[in-house]
Design an enzyme around this catalytic site. Sequence first.
Site, PDB file in Angstrom:
ATOM      1  N   HIS A  58       3.489  -6.290   2.187  1.00 25.10           N
ATOM      2  CA  HIS A  58       1.757  -7.415   3.140  1.00 25.10           C
ATOM      3  C   HIS A  58       2.527  -8.906   2.457  1.00 25.10           C
ATOM      4  O   HIS A  58       2.600  -9.011   1.046  1.00 25.10           O
ATOM      5  CB  HIS A  58       0.688  -7.233   2.943  1.00 25.10           C
ATOM      6  N   ASN A  66       1.092  -1.165   0.303  1.00 27.02           N
ATOM      7  CA  ASN A  66       0.104  -0.161  -0.004  1.00 27.02           C
ATOM      8  C   ASN A  66       0.343   1.348   0.483  1.00 27.02           C
ATOM      9  O   ASN A  66       1.512   1.295   0.686  1.00 27.02           O
ATOM     10  CB  ASN A  66      -1.148   0.120   1.058  1.00 27.02           C
ATOM     11  N   HIS A 100       6.003  -1.604   3.169  1.00 26.60           N
ATOM     12  CA  HIS A 100       6.372  -2.510   4.262  1.00 26.60           C
ATOM     13  C   HIS A 100       5.907  -3.405   3.132  1.00 26.60           C
ATOM     14  O   HIS A 100       4.769  -2.824   1.959  1.00 26.60           O
ATOM     15  CB  HIS A 100       6.234  -2.442   5.370  1.00 26.60           C
TER      16      HIS A 100
HETATM   17  P1  5GP Z   1      -0.529  -0.394   5.791  1.00 26.68           P
HETATM   18  O1  5GP Z   1      -2.095   0.443   6.038  1.00 26.68           O
HETATM   19  O2  5GP Z   1      -0.370   0.375   6.427  1.00 26.68           O
HETATM   20  O3  5GP Z   1      -0.538  -1.264   4.613  1.00 26.68           O
HETATM   21  O4  5GP Z   1      -0.284  -2.025   6.748  1.00 26.68           O
HETATM   22  C1  5GP Z   1       0.266  -2.350   7.934  1.00 26.68           C
HETATM   23  C2  5GP Z   1      -0.173  -3.119   9.136  1.00 26.68           C
HETATM   24  O5  5GP Z   1       0.791  -3.411   9.962  1.00 26.68           O
HETATM   25  C3  5GP Z   1      -1.101  -3.543   9.411  1.00 26.68           C
HETATM   26  O6  5GP Z   1      -1.734  -4.025   8.644  1.00 26.68           O
HETATM   27  C4  5GP Z   1      -1.212  -3.225  10.806  1.00 26.68           C
HETATM   28  O7  5GP Z   1      -1.938  -4.747  11.405  1.00 26.68           O
HETATM   29  C5  5GP Z   1       0.845  -3.625  11.162  1.00 26.68           C
HETATM   30  N1  5GP Z   1       0.075  -3.114  12.182  1.00 26.68           N
HETATM   31  C6  5GP Z   1       0.344  -1.734  12.792  1.00 26.68           C
HETATM   32  N2  5GP Z   1       0.856  -2.231  14.103  1.00 26.68           N
HETATM   33  C7  5GP Z   1       1.346  -3.527  14.210  1.00 26.68           C
HETATM   34  C8  5GP Z   1       2.607  -3.636  15.436  1.00 26.68           C
HETATM   35  O8  5GP Z   1       2.668  -2.862  16.674  1.00 26.68           O
HETATM   36  N3  5GP Z   1       3.112  -5.082  15.109  1.00 26.68           N
HETATM   37  C9  5GP Z   1       2.304  -5.945  13.853  1.00 26.68           C
HETATM   38  N4  5GP Z   1       3.159  -7.239  13.848  1.00 26.68           N
HETATM   39  N5  5GP Z   1       2.022  -5.473  12.926  1.00 26.68           N
HETATM   40  C10 5GP Z   1       1.433  -4.131  13.109  1.00 26.68           C
END
Ligand code: 5GP
Length: 115
Positions: free
Chosen positions: A103, A88, A101
Amino acid sequence: MNENCIFCKIIKGEIPSNKVYEDDEILAFKDINPAAPIHVLVIPKKHIKSLAKMEDGEGKIISKIYKVINEIAEKQGFKEKGYRVIVNCGKDGGQEVGHLHFHLLAGKQLGEKIV
Ligand code: 5GP
Ligand code: ZN
């Protein structure tokens, strides 16, 4: 490193995580809120804000990340069955954490739609 970045804190060990892979440049750990039976986040240790904020010379890390993704897939036994990689980027892309990051999703037949 960015003081306020949650993923930088995970890299530093200030926030615990369930690590799946680590080397000097890359960390992979389980997503805290998994969207599939296997949901791993693969990140560069360098604080890069997003795909859109990458600078010249940083591209090499992307191919390394994909190599690590394949290694994880092999080790966890889902390389043949398949998996999905999502990045994303920015507000419209649904990026919530401002540290690049990837996924890595696997472990079931994922839905057709990506939006
Ligand atoms: P985004 O929405 O930015 O693409 O994805 C961020 C991801 O980071 C989400 O899937 C969320 O669940 C994960 N995430 C957010 N905070 C933490 C955390 O403290 N630890 C872990 N393991 N994952 C996190
Ligand atoms: Zn960061």
